[in-house]
Design an enzyme around this catalytic site. Structure first.
Site, short mmCIF file in Angstrom:
data_model
loop_
_atom_site.label_atom_id
_atom_site.label_comp_id
_atom_site.label_asym_id
_atom_site.label_seq_id
_atom_site.Cartn_x
_atom_site.Cartn_y
_atom_site.Cartn_z
N TYR A 126 29.22 39.16 30.02
CA TYR A 126 28.51 39.60 31.23
C TYR A 126 27.12 40.17 30.98
CZ TYR A 126 33.12 39.01 33.35
OH TYR A 126 34.31 38.49 33.78
N ARG A 184 31.03 46.47 29.85
CA ARG A 184 32.21 45.61 29.92
C ARG A 184 31.91 44.23 29.32
NH1 ARG A 184 33.95 42.40 35.41
NH2 ARG A 184 35.97 41.67 34.69
N HIS A 221 28.68 34.62 40.81
CA HIS A 221 29.34 35.11 39.60
C HIS A 221 28.32 35.14 38.47
CE1 HIS A 221 33.24 34.81 41.48
NE2 HIS A 221 32.88 33.63 41.94
N PRO A 244 36.00 44.52 42.07
CA PRO A 244 36.57 45.31 40.99
C PRO A 244 35.93 45.08 39.63
CG PRO A 244 38.31 44.37 42.33
CD PRO A 244 37.01 43.82 42.86
N ASN A 245 35.75 46.17 38.93
CA ASN A 245 35.28 46.21 37.54
C ASN A 245 33.80 45.92 37.36
OD1 ASN A 245 37.93 46.77 36.40
ND2 ASN A 245 38.45 44.69 37.01
N ARG A 254 40.77 31.48 36.39
CA ARG A 254 39.46 31.66 37.04
C ARG A 254 38.94 30.39 37.68
NH1 ARG A 254 38.05 36.79 34.88
NH2 ARG A 254 38.80 37.02 32.74
N SER A 293 29.25 35.02 35.17
CA SER A 293 29.75 34.00 34.26
C SER A 293 30.00 32.72 35.04
CB SER A 293 31.05 34.48 33.60
OG SER A 293 32.09 34.57 34.57
N ASP A 301 39.88 35.72 54.56
CA ASP A 301 39.94 35.83 56.03
C ASP A 301 38.81 36.69 56.58
OD1 ASP A 301 42.11 34.16 56.29
OD2 ASP A 301 43.58 35.76 56.54
N ARG A 325 35.92 29.06 31.90
CA ARG A 325 36.73 30.12 31.30
C ARG A 325 38.24 29.84 31.48
NH1 ARG A 325 34.48 35.66 33.25
NH2 ARG A 325 35.74 36.36 31.47
N ASN A 383 30.08 39.02 45.00
CA ASN A 383 30.76 38.78 43.74
C ASN A 383 32.07 39.55 43.84
OD1 ASN A 383 31.79 38.56 41.20
ND2 ASN A 383 29.91 39.16 40.13
C1 DQA Z 1 33.17 37.41 37.75
C2 DQA Z 1 34.18 36.35 37.25
C3 DQA Z 1 35.61 36.78 37.57
O1 DQA Z 1 36.52 35.80 37.07
C4 DQA Z 1 35.92 38.10 36.89
O2 DQA Z 1 37.20 38.53 37.25
C5 DQA Z 1 34.89 39.15 37.21
C6 DQA Z 1 33.49 38.78 37.18
C7 DQA Z 1 31.73 37.07 37.33
O3 DQA Z 1 30.81 37.63 37.92
O4 DQA Z 1 31.52 36.27 36.41
O5 DQA Z 1 35.22 40.32 37.41
O6 DQA Z 1 33.23 37.44 39.16
#
Ligand code: DQA
Length: 146
Positions: free
Chosen positions: A24, A19, A101, A11-12, A112, A103, A88, A108, A75
Site C-alpha cells: 500500500y 500497514r 483501490h 476498514p484499516n 479480493r 492495490s 445497497d 491478489r 475505497n
Molecule cells: C484495498 C484492497 C482490499 O482488498 C483490501 O481489503 C483493503 C485495501 C485497496 O485499496 O487496495 O483494505 O481496498
C-alpha cells in the site's frame, strides 16, 4: 453540476503508511486525501472525507451524502468483497460514484477478485496507489465536462 465530492474509506485504511507498505505504500491516508483535495480544488471542487472501520457508519455516511454532496469516491477496503449493505446504500445514492483501490485486487488473493461494489458505481480505478484517488477526481471532472 459537480461542486462537492465525498471520499469514503473503509476498514484499516486509517493504517495506511504503516500497514503492509510493500502493498500500500508509505504515504498516509491524510496524504492521499490532501492530493485528491488539491486536484479537486484546481477544478473548483470541495472535498469532504470520512474513514471508518464501521460498516454501519459508512452506510449512514452514504445516506447523508444524498442532497449533501454531488459525487462519492469510495475505497471500501475489505468490505468491497462482501458488504451487500454498502452495495445497497450506494445503489440509493443518485450522484456519480467511483470505486477506488490502492492495490490491484485482481492481481491478489482470490477473495479480493470479487467486488460487490463494482456493479453499483460508474467505474472503478485500481492499482495506482494513492494516485487512484486523484484519478477518480479527474474522472468525475471529465464525466461532468462531457
Ligand atoms: C484495498 C484492497 C482490499 O482488498 C483490501 O481489503 C483493503 C485495501 C485497496 O485499496 O487496495 O483494505 O481496498
Amino acid at each position: 453540476a459537480l461542486s462537492s465530492v465525498l471520499i469514503l474509506n473503509g476498514p484499516n485504511l486509517n493504517l495506511l503508511g504503516s500497514r503492509e507498505p510493500d502493498v500500500y505504500g508509505t504515504a498516509s491516508l491524510q496524504n492521499h486525501i490532501e492530493s485528491a483535495s488539491a486536484a479537486a480544488a484546481a477544478h473548483g471542487l470541495t472535498v469532504k472525507s470520512l474513514q471508518s472501520n464501521s460498516e454501519a457508519e459508512l452506510v449512514e455516511a452514504i445516506h447523508s451524502a444524498t442532497g449533501t454532496v454531488d459525487a462519492i469516491i469510495i475505497n471500501a477496503g475489505a468490505l468491497t468483497h462482501y458488504s451487500w449493505s454498502l452495495h445497497d446504500a450506494l445503489r440509493s445514492f443518485k450522484g456519480n460514484k467511483i470505486e477506488v483501490h490502492l492495490s490491484n485486487p485482481s492481481a491478489r488473493e482470490d477473495f479480493r477478485h470479487v467486488s460487490v461494489v463494482s456493479g453499483v458505481v460508474d467505474g472503478s480505478i485500481s492499482g495506482f496507489g494513492g494516485l487512484s484517488y486523484v484519478l477518480a477526481i479527474h474522472a468525475l471532472v471529465a464525466l461532468h465536462a462531457s
